[in-house]
Enzyme design. Structure first.
Site, mmCIF file in Angstrom:
data_model
loop_
_atom_site.group_PDB
_atom_site.id
_atom_site.type_symbol
_atom_site.label_atom_id
_atom_site.label_comp_id
_atom_site.label_asym_id
_atom_site.label_seq_id
_atom_site.Cartn_x
_atom_site.Cartn_y
_atom_site.Cartn_z
ATOM 1 N N SER A 263 111.846 -71.690 -39.506
ATOM 2 C CA SER A 263 110.522 -71.848 -38.674
ATOM 3 C C SER A 263 108.988 -72.021 -39.871
ATOM 4 O O SER A 263 109.502 -70.569 -41.020
ATOM 5 C CB SER A 263 110.212 -71.800 -37.677
ATOM 6 O OG SER A 263 109.401 -70.404 -38.118
ATOM 7 N N LYS A 264 108.544 -72.100 -39.628
ATOM 8 C CA LYS A 264 107.029 -72.464 -40.638
ATOM 9 C C LYS A 264 106.590 -70.838 -40.453
ATOM 10 O O LYS A 264 106.100 -70.138 -41.326
ATOM 11 C CB LYS A 264 105.740 -72.583 -40.474
ATOM 12 C CG LYS A 264 105.938 -74.593 -40.560
ATOM 13 C CD LYS A 264 105.003 -75.330 -41.126
ATOM 14 C CE LYS A 264 105.241 -76.660 -41.039
ATOM 15 N NZ LYS A 264 104.580 -78.028 -41.804
ATOM 16 N N ARG A 265 106.585 -70.096 -39.503
ATOM 17 C CA ARG A 265 106.131 -68.969 -39.497
ATOM 18 C C ARG A 265 107.122 -68.227 -39.640
ATOM 19 O O ARG A 265 107.196 -66.445 -39.926
ATOM 20 C CB ARG A 265 106.107 -68.410 -37.933
ATOM 21 C CG ARG A 265 103.977 -68.950 -37.445
ATOM 22 C CD ARG A 265 104.523 -68.823 -35.765
ATOM 23 N NE ARG A 265 105.621 -69.849 -35.128
ATOM 24 C CZ ARG A 265 105.901 -70.692 -35.024
ATOM 25 N NH1 ARG A 265 105.169 -71.422 -34.958
ATOM 26 N NH2 ARG A 265 107.259 -71.831 -34.321
#
Ligand code: GLU
Length: 509
Positions: A263-265
């Site tokens: 994910s982006k995180r």
């Protein structure tokens, strides 16, 4: 029919590396088949628009070496290529669907929709969604008299147009990667296709544009597979089934531990970039790392992505873009998620650092040196790069491997001092300095000869002399061959450093 594919990002934020992989596979497929690669900006959802995201997407593709044949800034026969600029075009297709009985107006308020979902959740009677089961109880043109529908629209009441999914029909999606996917239409919801603000939603705009832009293959992430049956229905309802593109849904990119989608995180959490370029959030100002800024070569980044989901069927791991174009095929794209391995990513960059022409690396290294307040002529730069690049993964790491060529040690590594600078080391070093003093030529061969005879005369083995010498020159136990370092920094500097070490380090330990 010539191949036409598109990369169709929404400018809702920076492009994730999975998005770049989608662009790459589209690009490779297009080039392999001598077709066209289009960039289409899907910006119909004004509420999710993020300033700077579109420019970011274009910069990222450019940095990666994925130029588009048609798209923003590169006009072609099917433009414009930004959906917000095509706004006027979609309504007629929404109307065509309504007129054909395949779509309908709906007037439900957000509260009413919420109520319906909650009710179904409570009853546990099925999916809490607007679909063939629930639409009969909602406020729409299927449940209202025609005059009321007309009057509501004319009075400016907000409405949406929803697709009318069939009640019980098997919808078949033929996917080039996943094979035949069958879904019963009663599981599909009546997605919104058009909104009263005059904007189509993703589903309508995407299908209309793929058709109008003569797209032959839709290659996109797995997260869009659930939408594919609806798209198949839309092609049919619009009378375009014969021109429907082939679908290929790419596998997910997984976290390094293989559990779940990358994910982006994850990047910030796990210590590697997930974005091609650094991104500054326009609202919070927070910065996310990028492969470019972390020192990756675009070629390495592309090579990494190419192998996350596709495999060449051979042992080969390093591929130039041309080799990728020649070898790529959708048949060799897997169904299973591809696990991202940050160590392997570094390994790829290391390989490119070794492979690239020394002059290219020297250009980058020169900039690093400048930041450190140093300068070296081209020849020296080349020599240093050749000597130390094997120990580095990134250009900026060349500095850590070569600082001693430019600066005398600021301190001496205590552990190494303890082990290697003892007893008579100081005396030996003083003596060696006096011997070096007499040298006229100071190249690697002469240094080698002098050191050899110095060791013989003093009955020393290399283990007794060289570590102390390295410590005096480098301040630690690292670096390439000591004689190479000596030749590079020159006689005077060698002697100065030896004297400084002798003055600084204890005589006995
Ligand atoms: N706009 C969609 C996205 O942001 C495109 C999906 C597709 O390729 O159909 O990913």
């Amino acid at each position: 029919m010539s191949v036409r594919v598109r990369f169709a990002p929404s400018p809702t934020g920076p492009l994730h590396m999975g998005g770049v992989r989608t662009a790459l596979y589209n690009y490779l497929f297009a080039k392999k088949h001598k077709g066209s690669f289009l960039l289409r900006i899907e910006d119909t959802d004004q509420t999710r628009y993020i300033p700077g995201a579109e420019a970011y997407i274009m910069d990222a593709l450019t940095w990666c070496g994925l130029p588009w044949d048609e798209g923003p800034g590169k006009d072609g026969p099917y433009g414009p290529y930004r959906q917000s600029e095509r706004k006027a075009l979609y309504k007629q297709y929404a109307m065509q669907l309504v007129d054909g009985g395949n779509a309908y107006y709906a007037f439900d308020t957000p509260e009413e929709l919420d109520e319906m979902r909650k009710r179904i959740e409570k009853e546990k009677s099925g999916n809490p969604q607007y679909d063939c089961r629930t639409r009969g109880e909602m406020k729409n043109s299927l449940t209202m008299p025609e005059t009321e529908v007309k009057q509501r629209i004319e009075s400016g009441e907000p409405f949406v147009i929803r697709v009318k999914t069939p009640e019980d029909e098997e919808v078949v999606v033929n996917d080039l990667i996943r094979g035949t996917v069958r879904v019963n239409s009663h599981l599909l919801d009546d997605k919104v296709l058009f909104k009263s603000d005059g904007m189509p939603t993703y589903h309508l705009a995407n299908v209309v544009d793929d058709y109008l832009m003569k797209i032959t293959h839709v290659i996109r992430g797995e997260e869009w597979l659930p939408s594919a049956p609806l798209h198949v229905l839309l092609y049919r309802y619009l009378g375009w089934s014969d021109n429907m593109p082939a679908f290929a849904h790419l596998p997910l990119l997984l976290k390094p531990d293989g559990h779940g989608k990358l994910s982006k995180r994850d990047g910030d959490r796990l210590g590697f970039p997930v974005f091609p370029l650094q991104w500054t959030d326009p609202e919070s100002g927070s910065i996310s790392r990028g492969y470019r800024e972390d020192g990756y070569f675009p070629e390495a980044f592309i090579n990494i992505l190419a192998l996350l989901g596709w495999n060449p069927g051979t042992e080969q791991e390093l591929f130039s873009m041309q080799e990728l174009i020649d070898t790529f095929s959708l048949e060799r794209v897997g169904k299973a998620g591809a696990r991202f391995d940050p160590d392997k990513a570094r390994w790829f960059n290391h390989q490119y650092l070794q492979k690239k022409p020394v002059t290219d690396i020297a250009d980058g290294f020169e900039k690093v040196l400048k930041d450190k307040g140093h300068h070296a002529d081209r020849e020296t730069l080349h020599q240093i790069v050749a000597l130390v690049r094997e120990r580095a993964d990134f250009i900026h790491e060349l500095w850590e491997q070569s600082d001693f060529f430019f600066e005398a040690p600021h301190d001496y590594e205590p552990g190494f001092v303890k082990k290697k600078w003892k007893g008579d080391t100081s005396a030996l070093m003083r003596k060696l300095a006096r011997t070096l003093e007499t040298m006229e030529q100071f190249d690697v061969n002469s240094i080698d000869r002098v050191i050899q005879s110095f060791m013989e005369e003093n009955a020393l083995n290399p283990g007794k002399l060289m570590p102390g010498l390295r410590l005096a020159l480098v301040g630690a136990g690292r670096g390439p061959d000591v004689k190479e370092i000596m030749a590079m920094i020159g006689k005077k500097e060698v002697i100065d450093r030896i004297e400084k070490a002798v003055d600084t380090l204890p005589d006995e330990s």
